[in-house]
Design a protein around this motif. Sequence first.
Motif, short mmCIF file in Angstrom:
data_model
loop_
_atom_site.label_atom_id
_atom_site.label_comp_id
_atom_site.label_asym_id
_atom_site.label_seq_id
_atom_site.Cartn_x
_atom_site.Cartn_y
_atom_site.Cartn_z
N ILE A 201 -1.01 -10.52 15.52
CA ILE A 201 -0.36 -10.91 14.26
C ILE A 201 -1.23 -10.46 13.08
CG2 ILE A 201 0.22 -12.89 12.79
CD1 ILE A 201 1.20 -14.33 15.29
N GLN A 202 -2.52 -10.75 13.16
CA GLN A 202 -3.41 -10.39 12.06
C GLN A 202 -3.52 -8.88 11.89
OE1 GLN A 202 -4.86 -12.88 10.00
NE2 GLN A 202 -5.05 -11.02 8.76
N ALA A 203 -3.57 -8.16 13.00
CA ALA A 203 -3.67 -6.70 12.92
C ALA A 203 -2.42 -6.10 12.28
CB ALA A 203 -3.88 -6.12 14.31
N ALA A 204 -1.26 -6.62 12.66
CA ALA A 204 0.00 -6.12 12.09
C ALA A 204 0.10 -6.46 10.61
CB ALA A 204 1.19 -6.70 12.85
N LEU A 205 -0.31 -7.66 10.23
CA LEU A 205 -0.27 -8.06 8.83
C LEU A 205 -1.29 -7.29 7.98
CD1 LEU A 205 0.28 -11.92 9.14
CD2 LEU A 205 1.95 -10.17 8.51
N ASP A 206 -2.42 -6.95 8.58
CA ASP A 206 -3.40 -6.12 7.87
C ASP A 206 -2.80 -4.75 7.54
OD1 ASP A 206 -5.28 -8.12 7.90
OD2 ASP A 206 -6.38 -7.32 9.63
N LEU A 207 -1.99 -4.24 8.46
CA LEU A 207 -1.36 -2.94 8.24
C LEU A 207 -0.23 -3.05 7.23
CD1 LEU A 207 -1.44 -0.01 9.14
CD2 LEU A 207 0.02 -0.60 11.08
N GLN A 208 0.47 -4.18 7.23
CA GLN A 208 1.55 -4.38 6.27
C GLN A 208 1.03 -4.65 4.87
OE1 GLN A 208 2.79 -7.32 4.57
NE2 GLN A 208 4.59 -6.22 3.81
N MET A 209 -0.06 -5.38 4.75
CA MET A 209 -0.79 -5.62 3.50
C MET A 209 -0.04 -6.49 2.49
SD MET A 209 -2.72 -1.98 2.77
CE MET A 209 -1.20 -1.09 2.47
N GLY A 210 0.89 -7.34 2.95
CA GLY A 210 1.62 -8.18 2.00
C GLY A 210 1.50 -9.66 2.26
N ALA A 211 0.58 -10.05 3.15
CA ALA A 211 0.47 -11.47 3.51
C ALA A 211 -0.92 -12.02 3.21
CB ALA A 211 0.80 -11.66 5.00
N ARG A 212 -1.59 -11.41 2.26
CA ARG A 212 -2.92 -11.90 1.92
C ARG A 212 -2.84 -13.33 1.40
NH1 ARG A 212 -3.15 -6.64 -0.45
NH2 ARG A 212 -4.52 -5.22 0.71
N GLY A 213 -3.75 -14.16 1.86
CA GLY A 213 -3.79 -15.54 1.42
C GLY A 213 -3.08 -16.52 2.34
N PHE A 214 -2.22 -16.00 3.23
CA PHE A 214 -1.54 -16.93 4.16
C PHE A 214 -1.37 -16.35 5.56
CE2 PHE A 214 2.00 -14.44 2.55
CZ PHE A 214 2.91 -14.39 3.59
N SER A 215 -1.89 -15.15 5.79
CA SER A 215 -1.72 -14.51 7.10
C SER A 215 -2.30 -15.35 8.24
CB SER A 215 -2.33 -13.12 7.10
OG SER A 215 -3.73 -13.18 6.87
N HIS A 216 -3.37 -16.07 7.96
CA HIS A 216 -4.03 -16.87 8.99
C HIS A 216 -3.15 -18.02 9.49
CE1 HIS A 216 -4.70 -18.98 5.20
NE2 HIS A 216 -4.83 -20.08 5.90
N CYS A 264 9.90 -12.94 4.24
CA CYS A 264 10.16 -11.53 4.50
C CYS A 264 9.00 -10.68 3.99
CB CYS A 264 11.44 -11.09 3.79
SG CYS A 264 12.91 -11.97 4.33
N LEU A 265 8.58 -9.74 4.80
CA LEU A 265 7.49 -8.83 4.44
C LEU A 265 8.01 -7.41 4.56
CD1 LEU A 265 4.77 -10.69 6.52
CD2 LEU A 265 5.03 -10.79 4.04
N ASN A 266 8.17 -6.75 3.42
CA ASN A 266 8.84 -5.45 3.42
C ASN A 266 8.03 -4.40 4.16
OD1 ASN A 266 7.44 -3.43 1.51
ND2 ASN A 266 7.39 -5.33 0.34
N TRP A 267 8.75 -3.41 4.62
CA TRP A 267 8.09 -2.28 5.27
C TRP A 267 8.44 -1.00 4.51
CZ3 TRP A 267 4.01 -2.06 8.05
CH2 TRP A 267 3.65 -0.85 8.67
N SER A 268 7.94 -0.89 3.30
CA SER A 268 8.14 0.30 2.46
C SER A 268 6.91 1.19 2.63
CB SER A 268 8.34 -0.11 1.00
OG SER A 268 9.45 -0.98 0.89
N LYS A 269 6.88 1.90 3.75
CA LYS A 269 5.67 2.65 4.12
C LYS A 269 5.98 4.11 4.39
CE LYS A 269 3.29 -1.20 4.13
NZ LYS A 269 2.29 -1.47 3.07
N THR A 270 4.93 4.88 4.50
CA THR A 270 5.07 6.28 4.85
C THR A 270 5.30 6.42 6.35
OG1 THR A 270 2.70 6.56 5.25
CG2 THR A 270 3.50 6.92 2.98
N ASN A 271 5.67 7.63 6.77
CA ASN A 271 5.85 7.89 8.19
C ASN A 271 4.54 7.73 8.95
OD1 ASN A 271 8.70 9.00 8.99
ND2 ASN A 271 8.29 9.86 6.96
#
Length: 324
Positions: A201-216, A264-271
């Motif tokens: 969960i933490q690794a995926a959220l680190d890659l998404q970068m939109g859950a800082r402050g509550f990912s834990h 909801c955590l968006n996935w507006s990312k590059t390929n």
Amino acid sequence: MYRLLKSAPQVFMEYVKDFSRYLKYSGTLDGTPAQNLLARITATYHNIEKGLSLPQPRLGFGKENLGNLIEAIHKYQRLYGPSHPVLSSAIEVLATYASYHETHDYPDYPCKREILKMLAARPRHPAQMGGTRLVTRERIMQAVSPVSEQFFLQRHSIRAFSDREVDLADIEAAIRVAQKSPVVCNRQSGAVHVIADPELIQAALDLQMGARGFSHAVNKLLVVTVDLRNFWQAGERNQGWMDGGMFAMSLIYGLHLRGLGSCCLNWSKTNRQTQQMRELLGLQQWESIIMLIAVGHIPEQVVVPFSSRKDPLLVTRVITKWQK
């Protein structure tokens, strides 16, 4: 000009990669891989279902679709084996089509011989797999009467969760709700990858970068994807995002129905970033990531953004008289 020269090449390359991936995995160039073929069978039998559900179906309708469906079923059976749940649904639609015409004294309906031959060879299923069914307005109203506007207005994006464990059965119940989302020709391309391992969960959220402050505090992380193999041709190039978005919203309301908080955590990312997430989670190349959803139990009190909404009149246009 500087911004154009800096951004345009990257945007162009992202579109080129999207284009290449769509051509490779969709059924645009080749409709014979198993999932591409099943998607075409589903879309075709659903066209016949839709015709049968009209107030007064035209007798003898759907000759081209019937021929295409029968041909596709035979092709799948020849390439991949005689049985599959999608084939069972398709053949039951053919049975409903035949029954409708027989009961309306129209025995010379299109493809009759092929349909009857297919029906004679089909295995019997205890539960209905396809076709149509009759529902009453009373039954629908009984289902919606306990639901008020407040059900929707009291759904918030939750970014603080209690330490109570989320039961997987509640997530499965929410997924059942999501599976009733409207989708193009019943192709049901949405899927949910439920992450329960805290480190992943933490690794995926680190890659998404939109859950800082509550990912834990995230107890379960859902990754919503759609299967690119279920689409074809230029007109459906964006259909996965539409179907996936509706599927995700229904999933969120399903979680809300079970009393679970979500964000909801968006996935507006590059390929490149998307490929990193695929490798992290073991996703297939034909799976497009729609979004991530953080899930947990709602604490006794929680602060949420006010998130002011526009006046409905500002986003509504009523056309009362059309002039050509």
